[in-house]
Motif scaffolding. Structure first.
Motif, PDB file in Angstrom:
ATOM      1  N   GLY A 177       0.819  -1.213   0.000  1.00  0.00           N
ATOM      2  CA  GLY A 177       0.000   0.000   0.000  1.00  0.00           C
ATOM      3  C   GLY A 177       0.849   1.257   0.000  1.00  0.00           C
ATOM      4  N   ILE A 178       1.956   1.221   0.754  1.00  0.00           N
ATOM      5  CA  ILE A 178       2.849   2.383   0.788  1.00  0.00           C
ATOM      6  C   ILE A 178       3.517   2.577  -0.572  1.00  0.00           C
ATOM      7  CG2 ILE A 178       4.951   3.321   1.818  1.00  0.00           C
ATOM      8  CD1 ILE A 178       4.153   1.898   4.421  1.00  0.00           C
ATOM      9  N   PHE A 180       2.423   1.547  -3.453  1.00  0.00           N
ATOM     10  CA  PHE A 180       1.409   1.991  -4.415  1.00  0.00           C
ATOM     11  C   PHE A 180       1.137   3.486  -4.262  1.00  0.00           C
ATOM     12  CE2 PHE A 180      -2.992   2.972  -5.499  1.00  0.00           C
ATOM     13  CZ  PHE A 180      -3.061   2.500  -6.798  1.00  0.00           C
ATOM     14  N   SER A 181       1.068   3.963  -3.022  1.00  0.00           N
ATOM     15  CA  SER A 181       0.818   5.388  -2.786  1.00  0.00           C
ATOM     16  C   SER A 181       1.948   6.242  -3.350  1.00  0.00           C
ATOM     17  CB  SER A 181       0.649   5.655  -1.288  1.00  0.00           C
ATOM     18  OG  SER A 181      -0.448   4.929  -0.767  1.00  0.00           O
ATOM     19  N   VAL A 182       3.185   5.774  -3.154  1.00  0.00           N
ATOM     20  CA  VAL A 182       4.334   6.507  -3.695  1.00  0.00           C
ATOM     21  C   VAL A 182       4.274   6.524  -5.221  1.00  0.00           C
ATOM     22  CG1 VAL A 182       6.848   6.505  -3.922  1.00  0.00           C
ATOM     23  CG2 VAL A 182       5.795   6.038  -1.701  1.00  0.00           C
ATOM     24  N   LEU A 184       1.630   6.289  -7.040  1.00  0.00           N
ATOM     25  CA  LEU A 184       0.503   7.133  -7.447  1.00  0.00           C
ATOM     26  C   LEU A 184       0.881   8.613  -7.416  1.00  0.00           C
ATOM     27  CD1 LEU A 184      -2.486   7.369  -8.210  1.00  0.00           C
ATOM     28  CD2 LEU A 184      -3.035   7.377  -5.767  1.00  0.00           C
ATOM     29  N   VAL A 185       1.561   9.034  -6.362  1.00  0.00           N
ATOM     30  CA  VAL A 185       1.950  10.445  -6.248  1.00  0.00           C
ATOM     31  C   VAL A 185       2.963  10.813  -7.330  1.00  0.00           C
ATOM     32  CG1 VAL A 185       3.115  12.139  -4.788  1.00  0.00           C
ATOM     33  CG2 VAL A 185       1.426  10.583  -3.794  1.00  0.00           C
ATOM     34  N   LEU A 203      -3.685  12.821 -10.274  1.00  0.00           N
ATOM     35  CA  LEU A 203      -3.898  11.625  -9.456  1.00  0.00           C
ATOM     36  C   LEU A 203      -4.881  10.671 -10.127  1.00  0.00           C
ATOM     37  CD1 LEU A 203      -4.128  13.065  -5.824  1.00  0.00           C
ATOM     38  CD2 LEU A 203      -2.349  11.551  -6.713  1.00  0.00           C
ATOM     39  N   GLY A 207      -3.875   7.129 -11.425  1.00  0.00           N
ATOM     40  CA  GLY A 207      -4.607   6.058 -10.757  1.00  0.00           C
ATOM     41  C   GLY A 207      -5.306   5.132 -11.737  1.00  0.00           C
TER      42      GLY A 207
END
Length: 230
Positions: A177-178, A180-182, A184-185, A203, A207
């Motif tokens: 999840g971390i 993926f978030s990185v 995505l940003v 985003l 995404g």
């Protein structure tokens, strides 16, 4: 030439002949006495000159600039839909033949990127701004596609290096999840730089691509996280 008169009491507007200029008379609406202004007191509003060349009648000879649109076209939808269906078919085939290796996932991420990037831009671009079209749009789509696909290198190598994993799939769901978030940003910043989007639109653009590739990977039998090493 008629003179425009406004009654100061009832605010009724009407016209009188210029022969009554400077004279006093009753308002036709409220009957109160009012003075008709002189011709010298009449205000004439002129339309400002736009400086454009004009013909004999005074009309501008310049044609208005037509706005170019980059809405989703039928041809574009067919290409994008065909590419997605082909990717799904390949993913299903890979699943039936034993799953998709990491290299295959990266190649698939590269192949599916251009139609997803183009379709995403068609949906999220600011309709108030002139859109990119033609070769300029194509070049930006290709550059963005390569950079989007390169985001998967973060998934492939960073967790394995940091946590000494044999395979990226051994990372926990929290770490995934971390990561993926990185991704995505970073993808949002890529979209902003490539297409001059707002960050929120960037985003959404990034995404769309990342979620689509994850879904295709799941269909192909790829396990992205949570595998317990033997």
């Amino acid at each position: 030439m008629p003179i425009q008169v406004t009654c100061p009491k009832c605010l009724k507007r009407f016209q009188v002949s210029d022969k009554f200029a400077g004279k006093t008379g009753p308002c036709p609406n409220c009957k109160s006495q009012l003075k008709v202004p002189d011709k010298s007191e009449e205000v004439t509003i002129h339309v400002p000159d736009d400086g454009a060349p004009k013909d004999r009648t005074g009309k501008s000879v310049l044609k208005p600039i037509k706005r170019k649109e980059t809405d989703v076209t039928k041809k574009g939808l067919l290409i994008t839909g065909g590419a997605i269906l082909a990717a799904i078919a390949v993913a299903v085939g890979m699943r039936l033949t034993g799953g998709l290796p990491l290299a295959g996932l990266i190649l698939g991420a590269i192949a599916i990127a251009p139609p997803l990037v183009w379709a995403g831009y068609s949906f999220v671009h600011d309709s108030e701004l002139e859109p990119y079209v033609g070769p300029e749009l194509r070049n930006r789509v290709l550059i963005c596609s390569v950079l989007f696909a390169a985001l998967w290198l973060l998934y492939a190598f960073i967790p394995s290096y940091l946590f000494d994993l044999e395979a990226p799939s051994e990372m926990s769901y929290l770490v995934f999840g971390i990561i993926f978030s990185v991704m995505l940003v970073i993808g949002a910043f890529i979209s902003v730089a490539a297409f001059e989007l707002e960050f929120a639109s960037g985003l959404a653009h990034a995404g769309l691509y990342l979620i689509a590739t994850i879904l295709l990977g799941v269909i192909a039998g790829v396990t992205f996280a949570g595998v317990i090493p033997v």
